[in-house]
Design an enzyme around this catalytic site. Structure first.
Site, PDB file in Angstrom:
ATOM      1  N   LYS A  35      -8.073  -0.117  11.166  1.00 30.81           N
ATOM      2  CA  LYS A  35      -7.363  -0.695   9.912  1.00 30.81           C
ATOM      3  C   LYS A  35      -5.957   0.081   9.354  1.00 30.81           C
ATOM      4  CE  LYS A  35      -6.549  -0.915   5.301  1.00 30.81           C
ATOM      5  NZ  LYS A  35      -5.419  -0.139   4.388  1.00 30.81           N
ATOM      6  N   HIS A  64      -2.337  10.587  -1.405  1.00 29.60           N
ATOM      7  CA  HIS A  64      -2.788   9.368  -1.846  1.00 29.60           C
ATOM      8  C   HIS A  64      -2.714   9.436  -3.306  1.00 29.60           C
ATOM      9  CE1 HIS A  64      -3.742   6.181   0.921  1.00 29.60           C
ATOM     10  NE2 HIS A  64      -3.627   6.939   1.666  1.00 29.60           N
ATOM     11  N   ASP A 107       3.177 -14.309  12.335  1.00 27.48           N
ATOM     12  CA  ASP A 107       1.626 -14.680  11.686  1.00 27.48           C
ATOM     13  C   ASP A 107       0.954 -13.603  11.914  1.00 27.48           C
ATOM     14  OD1 ASP A 107      -0.912 -15.707  11.475  1.00 27.48           O
ATOM     15  OD2 ASP A 107      -0.603 -17.758  12.483  1.00 27.48           O
ATOM     16  N   GLU A 141       0.921  -1.138   0.008  1.00 27.07           N
ATOM     17  CA  GLU A 141       0.157   0.181   0.054  1.00 27.07           C
ATOM     18  C   GLU A 141       0.838   1.137   0.080  1.00 27.07           C
ATOM     19  OE1 GLU A 141      -3.275  -0.071   2.607  1.00 27.07           O
ATOM     20  OE2 GLU A 141      -3.493   2.129   2.414  1.00 27.07           O
TER      21      GLU A 141
HETATM   22  P1  NDP Z   1       7.125 -23.848  16.393  1.00 23.00           P
HETATM   23  O1  NDP Z   1       6.422 -25.116  16.211  1.00 23.00           O
HETATM   24  O2  NDP Z   1       8.126 -23.510  15.135  1.00 23.00           O
HETATM   25  O3  NDP Z   1       7.849 -23.948  17.656  1.00 23.00           O
HETATM   26  C1  NDP Z   1       8.824 -22.946  18.400  1.00 23.00           C
HETATM   27  C2  NDP Z   1      10.032 -23.504  17.712  1.00 23.00           C
HETATM   28  O4  NDP Z   1      11.093 -22.682  18.030  1.00 23.00           O
HETATM   29  C3  NDP Z   1      10.476 -24.858  18.442  1.00 23.00           C
HETATM   30  O5  NDP Z   1      11.079 -25.961  17.412  1.00 23.00           O
HETATM   31  C4  NDP Z   1      11.553 -24.409  19.323  1.00 23.00           C
HETATM   32  O6  NDP Z   1      12.331 -25.435  19.647  1.00 23.00           O
HETATM   33  C5  NDP Z   1      12.171 -23.295  18.752  1.00 23.00           C
HETATM   34  N1  NDP Z   1      13.048 -22.414  19.610  1.00 23.00           N
HETATM   35  C6  NDP Z   1      14.054 -22.074  19.797  1.00 23.00           C
HETATM   36  N2  NDP Z   1      14.348 -21.211  20.649  1.00 23.00           N
HETATM   37  C7  NDP Z   1      13.157 -21.086  21.343  1.00 23.00           C
HETATM   38  C8  NDP Z   1      13.018 -20.241  22.540  1.00 23.00           C
HETATM   39  N3  NDP Z   1      13.998 -19.493  23.039  1.00 23.00           N
HETATM   40  N4  NDP Z   1      11.754 -20.258  23.042  1.00 23.00           N
HETATM   41  C9  NDP Z   1      10.696 -21.016  22.425  1.00 23.00           C
HETATM   42  N5  NDP Z   1      10.925 -21.896  21.325  1.00 23.00           N
HETATM   43  C10 NDP Z   1      12.185 -21.834  20.744  1.00 23.00           C
HETATM   44  O7  NDP Z   1       6.251 -22.583  16.696  1.00 23.00           O
HETATM   45  P2  NDP Z   1       4.919 -22.118  17.544  1.00 23.00           P
HETATM   46  O8  NDP Z   1       4.730 -23.268  18.452  1.00 23.00           O
HETATM   47  O9  NDP Z   1       5.384 -20.710  17.942  1.00 23.00           O
HETATM   48  O10 NDP Z   1       3.800 -21.763  16.600  1.00 23.00           O
HETATM   49  C11 NDP Z   1       3.636 -20.859  15.563  1.00 23.00           C
HETATM   50  C12 NDP Z   1       3.304 -21.647  14.236  1.00 23.00           C
HETATM   51  O11 NDP Z   1       1.915 -22.275  14.311  1.00 23.00           O
HETATM   52  C13 NDP Z   1       3.104 -20.343  13.555  1.00 23.00           C
HETATM   53  O12 NDP Z   1       3.571 -20.761  12.146  1.00 23.00           O
HETATM   54  C14 NDP Z   1       1.517 -20.170  13.296  1.00 23.00           C
HETATM   55  O13 NDP Z   1       1.407 -19.488  12.078  1.00 23.00           O
HETATM   56  C15 NDP Z   1       1.228 -21.458  13.414  1.00 23.00           C
HETATM   57  N6  NDP Z   1      -0.140 -21.856  13.835  1.00 23.00           N
HETATM   58  C16 NDP Z   1      -1.013 -20.646  14.461  1.00 23.00           C
HETATM   59  C17 NDP Z   1      -2.228 -21.105  14.820  1.00 23.00           C
HETATM   60  C18 NDP Z   1      -3.130 -19.830  15.456  1.00 23.00           C
HETATM   61  O14 NDP Z   1      -2.652 -18.896  15.376  1.00 23.00           O
HETATM   62  N7  NDP Z   1      -4.115 -20.181  15.957  1.00 23.00           N
HETATM   63  C19 NDP Z   1      -2.875 -22.276  14.622  1.00 23.00           C
HETATM   64  C20 NDP Z   1      -1.977 -23.507  14.201  1.00 23.00           C
HETATM   65  C21 NDP Z   1      -0.881 -23.007  13.926  1.00 23.00           C
HETATM   66  P3  NDP Z   1      12.138 -26.857  20.494  1.00 23.00           P
HETATM   67  O15 NDP Z   1      11.781 -27.756  19.324  1.00 23.00           O
HETATM   68  O16 NDP Z   1      13.391 -27.409  20.957  1.00 23.00           O
HETATM   69  O17 NDP Z   1      11.274 -26.575  21.599  1.00 23.00           O
END
Ligand code: NDP
Length: 427
Positions: free
Chosen positions: A264, A379, A280, A90
């Site tokens: 917005k 704009h 996200d 935008e």
């Molecule tokens: P992930 O599943 O990627 O989990 C976090 C990752 O970060 C893990 O692999 C973790 O490692 C790693 N990590 C490294 N350092 C750290 C730290 N200091 N603290 C925390 N984690 C660390 O992501 P999220 O669980 O955050 O989920 C986000 C994703 O889910 C986004 O892509 C989102 O779009 C999607 N999503 C969103 C939904 C919603 O908003 N309603 C529903 C479903 C999915 P380790 O494996 O060692 O723990």
């Protein structure tokens, strides 16, 4: 002059940034100490999401899709200067954010506070015979339930986070169990969803009920961030402008038609940084709009009050901002890596503070324009650029076409733009 002061002064050189060529802007970012060598290379080569990664992270992939990334300089937040990467298609969003940030930086910048940084997930139970009994049984087993949640996602516990507590609420025929989790640097959706799936069978067993679903809530009321600023009214054009901004904020609290557009505008800035940092944006939008309706009615999210005694306009924006510095696709997209590097690799909380500050700046620029010149002035120039591009104007021709149509004060439409382009080409 001591070294720190020298550094600060060096960082403040943004003179003519908007008029420079792309490569010069990248060099300016580097000179202002906002780039390392790797990020400079990513930007110079315009490196984007590799196809092989795109193919892994979503389904049925056929290509990648690009958007422009720009920089809003002059963000002074809690005493630290930022050049903020913004991804948006935008026109005028980045210019407006930069303009407001510059004014606010002259008045000590933004002050922020993160009220907490936890995520909430929920399980809805139904087919319950005795709600009070079910609630008491869950509370009696709270430690066991939290233990099972943590066993389902042990790595977050190792990182110092994990499941913290349960809250229970009866909503009509549902008994809703809310789980609070410290997700550290992640956004936490997968962490929460895994934990919720883990505790679902036990909750069903304890309460002799059925679980309808277990899912993270995007209404992240335990990840609230507040950004505030105080601006000298003379920097806004005088007390009369500051008063109108105050009025505009009151208007957005009472008229839903205005509130939706007001918010917005805030998300014009917020989404741009959320996207640049690979977060996200659907979740952030959902959280923000739910928060806007927290008083039972959808309202404008910012509050601007003009204090006539000190000639200052005070601004405040509070939002759920559960952004992450790790996880999801962060780290897989070179543009996201570049954005984090330009921001000097902030933690999740620091990034949330930057984003809420951008939202406040964006709102100031929008309502200041609305209550003074109106937003069309800026704009229309950008609209002329877009139409020139659609009409086939090449790089060197676009500015000429835009300047000519503005000088001639013609109506900005495709016909006039095409005519001017033809005239220019026939000279
Ligand atoms: P992930 O599943 O990627 O989990 C976090 C990752 O970060 C893990 O692999 C973790 O490692 C790693 N990590 C490294 N350092 C750290 C730290 N200091 N603290 C925390 N984690 C660390 O992501 P999220 O669980 O955050 O989920 C986000 C994703 O889910 C986004 O892509 C989102 O779009 C999607 N999503 C969103 C939904 C919603 O908003 N309603 C529903 C479903 C999915 P380790 O494996 O060692 O723990």
């Amino acid at each position: 002059m001591d070294k720190n002061k020298k550094e600060q002064e060096k960082k403040k050189n943004w003179l003519g940034f908007q008029k420079k060529e792309r490569i010069e802007r990248i060099e300016m970012l580097e000179n202002n100490d906002f780039l390392d060598k790797n990020t400079k290379k990513i930007l110079l080569e315009n490196e984007n999401l590799p196809l092989e990664i795109a193919n892994q992270i979503t389904e049925n992939n056929i290509a990648t899709f690009s958007l422009p990334m720009g920089i809003a300089p002059n963000f002074l937040i809690d005493g630290k200067e930022y050049a903020v990467p913004m991804v948006t298609e935008e026109p005028s969003v980045i210019a407006a954010a930069s303009y407001a940030a510059k004014i606010i930086s002259k008045c000590k910048g933004f002050k922020t506070i993160a009220l907490d940084r936890k995520m909430i997930g929920e399980i809805a139970l139904y087919d319950i015979i005795d709600f009070e009994k079910a609630k008491n049984l869950i509370l009696k087993n709270e430690n066991k339930i939290l233990e099972i949640a943590n066993e389902a996602y042990p790595s977050i516990v190792k990182r110092g986070g994990g499941a913290i507590c349960l809250e229970i609420k009866k909503l009509e025929n549902f008994l809703v169990v809310y789980l609070t989790v410290d997700v550290k640097e992640a956004m936490g959706a997968n962490i929460l969803n895994t934990m919720l799936e883990g505790i679902k069978p036990l909750l069903e067993e304890i309460t002799n009920s059925t679980a309808l679903m277990g899912i993270l809530s995007n209404y992240a009321t335990k990840s609230l961030v507040t950004a505030t600023c105080e601006i000298d009214s003379k920097l806004l054009g005088g007390n009369h402008v500051a008063k109108k901004i105050d009025l505009a904020s009151k208007f957005a609290k009472i008229d839903t038609y205005r509130a939706a557009t007001h918010n917005k505008g805030i998300f014009n800035g917020i989404d741009a940084v959320v996207i640049a940092t690979g977060n996200d944006w659907r979740g952030i939008e959902a959280a923000g709009h739910a928060f806007a309706a927290k008083n039972g009615k959808y309202e404008g999210l910012t509050t601007w009050t003009f204090d006539e005694k000190i000639n200052k306009l005070k601004g405040e924006l509070t939002l759920p901002m559960p952004v992450a510095s790790v996880g999801g696709s962060i780290g897989l997209n070179p543009s996201v890596t570049a954005a984090f590097d330009i921001l000097k690799n902030p933690s999740a909380i620091e990034l949330a503070k930057i984003i809420v500050s951008v939202g406040l700046a964006q709102n100031l620029a929008a309502i200041k324009a609305l209550v003074t010149t109106g937003i069309q002035k800026g704009h229309m120039k950008l609209q002329a650029r877009t139409l020139a591009l659609f009409s086939g104007a090449k790089d060197g021709e676009v500015d000429l076409v835009v300047n000519t149509i503005l000088e001639k004060k013609l109506i900005i439409n495709s016909e006039n733009i095409k005519n001017i382009l033809e005239e220019i080409r026939n000279i």
